[in-house]
Design a protein around this motif. Structure first.
Motif, short mmCIF file in Angstrom:
data_model
loop_
_atom_site.label_atom_id
_atom_site.label_comp_id
_atom_site.label_asym_id
_atom_site.label_seq_id
_atom_site.Cartn_x
_atom_site.Cartn_y
_atom_site.Cartn_z
N THR A 201 -8.23 -14.24 -17.44
CA THR A 201 -6.82 -14.29 -17.07
C THR A 201 -6.67 -14.14 -15.56
OG1 THR A 201 -6.26 -13.23 -19.16
CG2 THR A 201 -4.57 -13.24 -17.46
N PRO A 202 -5.92 -15.06 -14.91
CA PRO A 202 -5.74 -14.92 -13.46
C PRO A 202 -4.95 -13.66 -13.13
CG PRO A 202 -4.30 -16.63 -14.35
CD PRO A 202 -5.20 -16.19 -15.48
N PRO A 203 -5.24 -13.05 -11.99
CA PRO A 203 -4.52 -11.83 -11.64
C PRO A 203 -3.04 -12.12 -11.37
CG PRO A 203 -5.86 -12.60 -9.80
CD PRO A 203 -6.21 -13.45 -10.98
N ALA A 204 -2.21 -11.15 -11.68
CA ALA A 204 -0.78 -11.31 -11.43
C ALA A 204 -0.52 -11.32 -9.93
CB ALA A 204 -0.01 -10.15 -12.08
N ARG A 205 0.47 -12.13 -9.54
CA ARG A 205 0.84 -12.14 -8.11
C ARG A 205 1.48 -10.81 -7.74
NH1 ARG A 205 4.41 -16.94 -6.33
NH2 ARG A 205 5.77 -16.08 -7.91
N ARG A 206 1.13 -10.32 -6.56
CA ARG A 206 1.72 -9.07 -6.09
C ARG A 206 2.22 -9.27 -4.67
NH1 ARG A 206 -2.00 -7.40 -9.77
NH2 ARG A 206 -1.34 -5.71 -11.12
N PHE A 207 3.40 -8.73 -4.40
CA PHE A 207 4.01 -8.86 -3.09
C PHE A 207 4.35 -7.49 -2.55
CE2 PHE A 207 5.07 -12.75 -5.42
CZ PHE A 207 4.59 -13.71 -4.56
N LEU A 208 4.40 -7.37 -1.24
CA LEU A 208 4.85 -6.14 -0.60
C LEU A 208 6.35 -6.00 -0.84
CD1 LEU A 208 3.97 -3.82 1.29
CD2 LEU A 208 4.61 -5.28 3.20
N PRO A 209 6.80 -4.93 -1.49
CA PRO A 209 8.22 -4.85 -1.87
C PRO A 209 9.16 -4.61 -0.71
CG PRO A 209 7.09 -2.84 -2.50
CD PRO A 209 6.03 -3.79 -2.00
N SER A 210 8.68 -4.04 0.39
CA SER A 210 9.56 -3.73 1.52
C SER A 210 8.88 -4.14 2.82
CB SER A 210 9.90 -2.24 1.52
OG SER A 210 10.85 -1.94 2.51
N PRO A 211 8.77 -5.45 3.09
CA PRO A 211 7.97 -5.90 4.23
C PRO A 211 8.52 -5.47 5.58
CG PRO A 211 9.18 -7.73 3.25
CD PRO A 211 9.32 -6.57 2.32
N TRP A 212 9.82 -5.34 5.73
CA TRP A 212 10.36 -5.01 7.05
C TRP A 212 10.16 -3.54 7.39
CZ3 TRP A 212 10.66 -8.76 10.23
CH2 TRP A 212 10.77 -10.06 9.70
N THR A 213 10.09 -2.68 6.38
CA THR A 213 9.71 -1.29 6.63
C THR A 213 8.26 -1.23 7.10
OG1 THR A 213 11.25 -0.52 4.93
CG2 THR A 213 9.53 1.00 5.59
N PHE A 214 7.40 -1.99 6.43
CA PHE A 214 6.00 -2.06 6.83
C PHE A 214 5.85 -2.61 8.25
CE2 PHE A 214 2.23 -4.72 7.34
CZ PHE A 214 1.23 -3.78 7.18
N LEU A 215 6.61 -3.66 8.58
CA LEU A 215 6.50 -4.27 9.90
C LEU A 215 7.05 -3.35 11.00
CD1 LEU A 215 7.34 -7.98 9.06
CD2 LEU A 215 5.12 -7.02 9.69
N ALA A 216 8.04 -2.50 10.67
CA ALA A 216 8.51 -1.51 11.65
C ALA A 216 7.37 -0.54 11.97
CB ALA A 216 9.72 -0.75 11.09
N HIS A 217 6.62 -0.14 10.95
CA HIS A 217 5.47 0.73 11.17
C HIS A 217 4.40 0.01 12.00
CE1 HIS A 217 2.57 3.88 10.27
NE2 HIS A 217 1.71 2.96 9.89
N ALA A 218 4.15 -1.26 11.68
CA ALA A 218 3.17 -2.04 12.44
C ALA A 218 3.61 -2.22 13.89
CB ALA A 218 2.96 -3.40 11.77
N ALA A 219 4.91 -2.37 14.11
CA ALA A 219 5.44 -2.55 15.47
C ALA A 219 5.11 -1.35 16.34
CB ALA A 219 6.94 -2.78 15.42
N ALA A 220 5.16 -0.16 15.74
CA ALA A 220 4.92 1.07 16.50
C ALA A 220 3.45 1.25 16.86
CB ALA A 220 5.41 2.27 15.69
N ARG A 221 2.57 0.57 16.15
CA ARG A 221 1.14 0.77 16.36
C ARG A 221 0.46 -0.41 17.07
NH1 ARG A 221 -1.19 4.94 13.71
NH2 ARG A 221 0.24 6.22 12.48
N THR A 222 1.25 -1.39 17.48
CA THR A 222 0.68 -2.57 18.12
C THR A 222 1.49 -2.91 19.38
OG1 THR A 222 2.05 -4.06 16.78
CG2 THR A 222 -0.14 -3.52 15.93
N LYS A 223 0.92 -3.77 20.22
CA LYS A 223 1.61 -4.16 21.45
C LYS A 223 1.83 -5.66 21.57
CE LYS A 223 -0.07 -0.34 24.31
NZ LYS A 223 -0.78 0.01 25.55
N ARG A 224 0.92 -6.47 21.03
CA ARG A 224 0.97 -7.89 21.33
C ARG A 224 1.10 -8.80 20.11
NH1 ARG A 224 -2.90 -5.64 24.45
NH2 ARG A 224 -4.55 -6.28 23.04
N ILE A 225 0.65 -8.38 18.94
CA ILE A 225 0.65 -9.30 17.80
C ILE A 225 2.08 -9.65 17.39
CG2 ILE A 225 -1.57 -8.48 16.93
CD1 ILE A 225 0.00 -7.02 14.71
#
Length: 197
Positions: A2-26
């Motif tokens: 059986t193929p694995p079920a698709r999974r998505f990040l439920p709150s991507p903009w919260t995650f990206l706010a966290h990533a923004a604080a830890r990165t400078k250029r990406i």
């Protein structure tokens, strides 16, 4: 198998706010945000907050999605997905243009009254309002250029609680307390020990 079920990040903009604080250029982006399953005004607010926190590194991709189960979970009619996507995109674009322009319009009004130079761009408008955004290092560098900082006895920072969701607001306060204030030589005021009864 059986193929694995698709999974998505439920709150991507919260995650990206966290990533923004830890990165400078990406660049920070979602591959596809399923627009019919979002409130486009709320999405515009989240995107704008992350864009400000990241110093303008946000990109957003949108689409209609295609899973009947996802549409049903959000109470949306999948047979209207094209219509919902088109309308959501119209609202999203309008909301993003409104949010981005608020500070600029205020600065232009100040210019008309002679308080600011006329025809400021958005970057200069933010500087005139002493509004700092971006990576903590960029904020510290901007604050160090403030001529009153060396003689200031207190550093008070604030944000508009209506302009950020609670996760972004808490993260902003953490960054101010743990990275920005210490880099400017500010130290916590010692608190008295609690007295026993």
């Amino acid at each position: 198998m059986t193929p694995p079920a698709r999974r998505f990040l439920p709150s991507p903009w919260t995650f990206l706010a966290h990533a923004a604080a830890r990165t400078k250029r990406i660049r920070l982006a979602t591959a596809i945000t399923f627009l019919p399953l979002e409130n486009p005004v709320r999405l515009a607010e989240d995107v704008s907050v992350v864009d400000i926190l990241s110093g303008g590194r946000v990109e957003i991709g949108v689409g209609s999605g295609g899973s009947e189960a996802e549409y049903a979970a959000f109470g949306r009619d999948i047979t209207r997905k094209r219509e919902l996507t088109t309308e959501g995109l119209r609202i999203l674009r309008s909301a993003l243009a409104h949010i981005a322009g608020d500070v600029h319009r205020a600065a232009l009004r100040f210019g008309e009254r002679g308080a600011f130079p006329a025809n400021l761009d958005i970057g200069e408008a933010l500087r005139r309002f002493h509004a700092f955004y971006g990576h903590p290092d960029e904020i510290v560098a901007g604050l160090r250029q403030e001529r009153v900082l060396p003689v200031a006895t207190d550093l008070i920072t604030q944000f508009d609680p209506a302009a950020a969701d609670s996760d972004a607001a808490i993260r902003a306060l953490e960054l101010i307390a743990t990275e920005i204030a210490p880099a400017l030589g500010r130290r916590p005021v010692p608190q008295p020990e609690p007295q026993g009864v």
